[in-house]
Design a protein around this motif. Sequence first.
Motif, PDB file in Angstrom:
ATOM      1  N   ARG A  11       6.772  12.981  40.087  1.00 14.06           N
ATOM      2  CA  ARG A  11       7.971  12.667  40.863  1.00 14.06           C
ATOM      3  C   ARG A  11       7.809  11.311  41.527  1.00 14.06           C
ATOM      4  O   ARG A  11       6.773  11.023  42.140  1.00 14.06           O
ATOM      5  CB  ARG A  11       8.222  13.725  41.937  1.00 14.06           C
ATOM      6  N   SER A  12       8.841  10.480  41.420  1.00 13.61           N
ATOM      7  CA  SER A  12       8.791   9.161  42.040  1.00 13.61           C
ATOM      8  C   SER A  12       8.978   9.278  43.551  1.00 13.61           C
ATOM      9  O   SER A  12       9.645  10.196  44.038  1.00 13.61           O
ATOM     10  CB  SER A  12       9.883   8.259  41.458  1.00 13.61           C
ATOM     11  N   LEU A  13       8.401   8.340  44.284  1.00 16.83           N
ATOM     12  CA  LEU A  13       8.547   8.312  45.739  1.00 16.83           C
ATOM     13  C   LEU A  13       9.598   7.315  46.201  1.00 16.83           C
ATOM     14  O   LEU A  13      10.102   7.423  47.318  1.00 16.83           O
ATOM     15  CB  LEU A  13       7.207   7.952  46.402  1.00 16.83           C
ATOM     16  N   ASP A  14       9.915   6.347  45.347  1.00 19.38           N
ATOM     17  CA  ASP A  14      10.786   5.247  45.768  1.00 19.38           C
ATOM     18  C   ASP A  14      12.205   5.338  45.215  1.00 19.38           C
ATOM     19  O   ASP A  14      12.962   4.368  45.257  1.00 19.38           O
ATOM     20  CB  ASP A  14      10.175   3.908  45.350  1.00 19.38           C
ATOM     21  N   GLY A  15      12.574   6.493  44.682  1.00 23.09           N
ATOM     22  CA  GLY A  15      13.920   6.651  44.143  1.00 23.09           C
ATOM     23  C   GLY A  15      14.081   6.215  42.704  1.00 23.09           C
ATOM     24  O   GLY A  15      15.190   6.259  42.155  1.00 23.09           O
ATOM     25  N   THR A  16      12.986   5.793  42.056  1.00 20.50           N
ATOM     26  CA  THR A  16      13.052   5.404  40.654  1.00 20.50           C
ATOM     27  C   THR A  16      13.562   6.567  39.813  1.00 20.50           C
ATOM     28  O   THR A  16      13.109   7.701  39.969  1.00 20.50           O
ATOM     29  CB  THR A  16      11.664   4.972  40.148  1.00 20.50           C
ATOM     30  N   GLU A  17      14.506   6.269  38.928  1.00 21.05           N
ATOM     31  CA  GLU A  17      15.040   7.296  38.031  1.00 21.05           C
ATOM     32  C   GLU A  17      14.356   7.207  36.670  1.00 21.05           C
ATOM     33  O   GLU A  17      13.995   6.120  36.221  1.00 21.05           O
ATOM     34  CB  GLU A  17      16.561   7.116  37.880  1.00 21.05           C
ATOM     35  N   PRO A  18      14.173   8.347  35.996  1.00 20.59           N
ATOM     36  CA  PRO A  18      14.516   9.672  36.487  1.00 20.59           C
ATOM     37  C   PRO A  18      13.589  10.118  37.615  1.00 20.59           C
ATOM     38  O   PRO A  18      12.432   9.697  37.664  1.00 20.59           O
ATOM     39  CB  PRO A  18      14.339  10.559  35.248  1.00 20.59           C
ATOM     40  N   ALA A  33       0.981   9.054  49.314  1.00 18.60           N
ATOM     41  CA  ALA A  33       1.495  10.223  48.604  1.00 18.60           C
ATOM     42  C   ALA A  33       1.277  11.489  49.417  1.00 18.60           C
ATOM     43  O   ALA A  33       2.154  12.367  49.478  1.00 18.60           O
ATOM     44  CB  ALA A  33       0.816  10.340  47.247  1.00 18.60           C
ATOM     45  N   ARG A  34       0.116  11.601  50.062  1.00 19.74           N
ATOM     46  CA  ARG A  34      -0.148  12.781  50.882  1.00 19.74           C
ATOM     47  C   ARG A  34       0.816  12.853  52.059  1.00 19.74           C
ATOM     48  O   ARG A  34       1.321  13.932  52.395  1.00 19.74           O
ATOM     49  CB  ARG A  34      -1.600  12.749  51.375  1.00 19.74           C
ATOM     50  N   THR A  35       1.093  11.713  52.679  1.00 17.02           N
ATOM     51  CA  THR A  35       2.041  11.688  53.798  1.00 17.02           C
ATOM     52  C   THR A  35       3.430  12.117  53.339  1.00 17.02           C
ATOM     53  O   THR A  35       4.136  12.851  54.042  1.00 17.02           O
ATOM     54  CB  THR A  35       2.096  10.289  54.418  1.00 17.02           C
ATOM     55  N   TYR A  36       3.827  11.662  52.165  1.00 10.87           N
ATOM     56  CA  TYR A  36       5.125  12.071  51.621  1.00 10.87           C
ATOM     57  C   TYR A  36       5.193  13.592  51.487  1.00 10.87           C
ATOM     58  O   TYR A  36       6.191  14.217  51.874  1.00 10.87           O
ATOM     59  CB  TYR A  36       5.346  11.410  50.262  1.00 10.87           C
ATOM     60  N   LEU A  37       4.145  14.189  50.961  1.00 10.07           N
ATOM     61  CA  LEU A  37       4.155  15.630  50.708  1.00 10.07           C
ATOM     62  C   LEU A  37       4.054  16.444  51.995  1.00 10.07           C
ATOM     63  O   LEU A  37       4.730  17.468  52.136  1.00 10.07           O
ATOM     64  CB  LEU A  37       3.004  15.998  49.769  1.00 10.07           C
ATOM     65  N   THR A  38       3.218  15.989  52.935  1.00 14.87           N
ATOM     66  CA  THR A  38       2.998  16.778  54.149  1.00 14.87           C
ATOM     67  C   THR A  38       4.008  16.475  55.249  1.00 14.87           C
ATOM     68  O   THR A  38       4.534  17.384  55.889  1.00 14.87           O
ATOM     69  CB  THR A  38       1.572  16.556  54.683  1.00 14.87           C
ATOM     70  N   ALA A  84      -4.465  23.763  46.474  1.00  9.82           N
ATOM     71  CA  ALA A  84      -4.338  24.923  45.583  1.00  9.82           C
ATOM     72  C   ALA A  84      -3.480  24.603  44.372  1.00  9.82           C
ATOM     73  O   ALA A  84      -3.725  25.110  43.268  1.00  9.82           O
ATOM     74  CB  ALA A  84      -3.746  26.101  46.356  1.00  9.82           C
ATOM     75  N   ALA A  85      -2.468  23.754  44.550  1.00 14.16           N
ATOM     76  CA  ALA A  85      -1.566  23.401  43.464  1.00 14.16           C
ATOM     77  C   ALA A  85      -2.052  22.190  42.666  1.00 14.16           C
ATOM     78  O   ALA A  85      -1.385  21.772  41.720  1.00 14.16           O
ATOM     79  CB  ALA A  85      -0.167  23.125  44.014  1.00 14.16           C
ATOM     80  N   VAL A  86      -3.211  21.622  43.045  1.00 17.49           N
ATOM     81  CA  VAL A  86      -3.827  20.490  42.346  1.00 17.49           C
ATOM     82  C   VAL A  86      -2.868  19.290  42.268  1.00 17.49           C
ATOM     83  O   VAL A  86      -2.773  18.609  41.247  1.00 17.49           O
ATOM     84  CB  VAL A  86      -4.308  20.890  40.925  1.00 17.49           C
ATOM     85  N   LEU A  87      -2.137  19.035  43.353  1.00 15.32           N
ATOM     86  CA  LEU A  87      -1.226  17.894  43.375  1.00 15.32           C
ATOM     87  C   LEU A  87      -2.033  16.594  43.432  1.00 15.32           C
ATOM     88  O   LEU A  87      -3.135  16.551  43.989  1.00 15.32           O
ATOM     89  CB  LEU A  87      -0.288  17.980  44.578  1.00 15.32           C
ATOM     90  N   GLY A  88      -1.476  15.540  42.857  1.00 15.23           N
ATOM     91  CA  GLY A  88      -2.215  14.285  42.810  1.00 15.23           C
ATOM     92  C   GLY A  88      -1.314  13.077  42.735  1.00 15.23           C
ATOM     93  O   GLY A  88      -0.116  13.135  43.043  1.00 15.23           O
ATOM     94  N   TRP A  89      -1.911  11.953  42.326  1.00 14.58           N
ATOM     95  CA  TRP A  89      -1.178  10.690  42.246  1.00 14.58           C
ATOM     96  C   TRP A  89      -1.646   9.933  40.998  1.00 14.58           C
ATOM     97  O   TRP A  89      -2.845   9.754  40.775  1.00 14.58           O
ATOM     98  CB  TRP A  89      -1.438   9.841  43.487  1.00 14.58           C
ATOM     99  N   ALA A  90      -0.676   9.494  40.191  1.00 13.70           N
ATOM    100  CA  ALA A  90      -0.988   8.727  38.979  1.00 13.70           C
ATOM    101  C   ALA A  90      -0.998   7.247  39.329  1.00 13.70           C
ATOM    102  O   ALA A  90       0.062   6.625  39.454  1.00 13.70           O
ATOM    103  CB  ALA A  90       0.042   9.022  37.891  1.00 13.70           C
ATOM    104  N   ASP A  91      -2.187   6.692  39.475  1.00 16.71           N
ATOM    105  CA  ASP A  91      -2.305   5.299  39.929  1.00 16.71           C
ATOM    106  C   ASP A  91      -2.353   4.294  38.779  1.00 16.71           C
ATOM    107  O   ASP A  91      -2.491   3.096  39.007  1.00 16.71           O
ATOM    108  CB  ASP A  91      -3.545   5.138  40.818  1.00 16.71           C
ATOM    109  N   GLY A  92      -2.263   4.783  37.547  1.00 14.33           N
ATOM    110  CA  GLY A  92      -2.247   3.880  36.410  1.00 14.33           C
ATOM    111  C   GLY A  92      -3.584   3.642  35.753  1.00 14.33           C
ATOM    112  O   GLY A  92      -3.681   2.895  34.781  1.00 14.33           O
TER     113      GLY A  92
END
Length: 333
Positions: free
Chosen positions: A213-220, A129-134, A146-154
Amino acid sequence: MAGSFQDYLEQIRSASPIDRVIGERVTVEGGTMAVCPFHPDSRPSLSIMTSRGAFHCFGCHAAGDVFAFLQKLDGLSFRQAVDALARRAKIPLYRATAHELQMMERGRAGEELVEWAARYYAASMTPEARTYLTDQRGLPDGILGAAVLGWADGSLCRVVQSQCGDEWLGVLQEVGLVRPVRNSFTGEVRDQLYQRVTFPALRRQRPVFLSGRSLDGTEPKYMHQRGVRAPLYNEDVIGPDRVIVTEGPLDALSLQAWEYPAVALQGGARESAFALLRRPRWVFLCLDADRAGRDSTLRLCAALGERVRIVTLPDGADPNDVYRSSTRAEFQA
């Protein structure tokens, strides 16, 4: 007492400038930094944001409004903190009804849980997820923190249930951060934002709403808390001069990396957003250069009037595309 309990809280906030309240309890330097009372602090690391009515510690990450400061400092309930600040401001105590008290405590618990969830997700950020963002989106590391971005791992449901109990799992459902698992006959629930990068909307530096936000194109592509209207993303940057309006959190953060005050509509332009956007002298609309973006631009123009200026992007582009393919000087022009 006339007015609602929420009106009463706003009256107390107005009469309780956070810099003064904090200054009465701890050492403040320069009016904006204080020695943090919540951890061993060798130098002032607690930032006081008077205009936002908030505090944030860069050391232990304690944050919140004036009520949260007293709660944390003195071990008070929310109701006790309200009463303490009312006495300080010589405001008559509000005799809330039993229903108001119940809703107040439940609502505050929901707020605390949303903030806790946002910070739990931030601590669960994965390398992918970090690689996707950076790398893919070009955001600086500093923006992520600063924006407290994260990842929902379930794991949110399991952790809340094990650490806080079933009652808090119920609150988690009330605030829309979990959803029933489809075709489950056991009442199983799952993180609403499962397997998504999380973007908390901050208000006075506190997470108050979560999108993913999905990383793999999952909708929505974007999902939000269930049953809760999305607030304006990044609203803390709105001042009296100008603001840039984008569609999604990634766009707003991209322009923020260029040191622009940018907000995001998060799926729609609502009356609550219009009210906030009437504060600045100028509103620059920088929405996606597609049909949906142009439709939203027209609605905002109609609502905000002559203060609006439109930033025209290349066909099909969004602000993050421009951020990754252009320079700040080119965008400024």
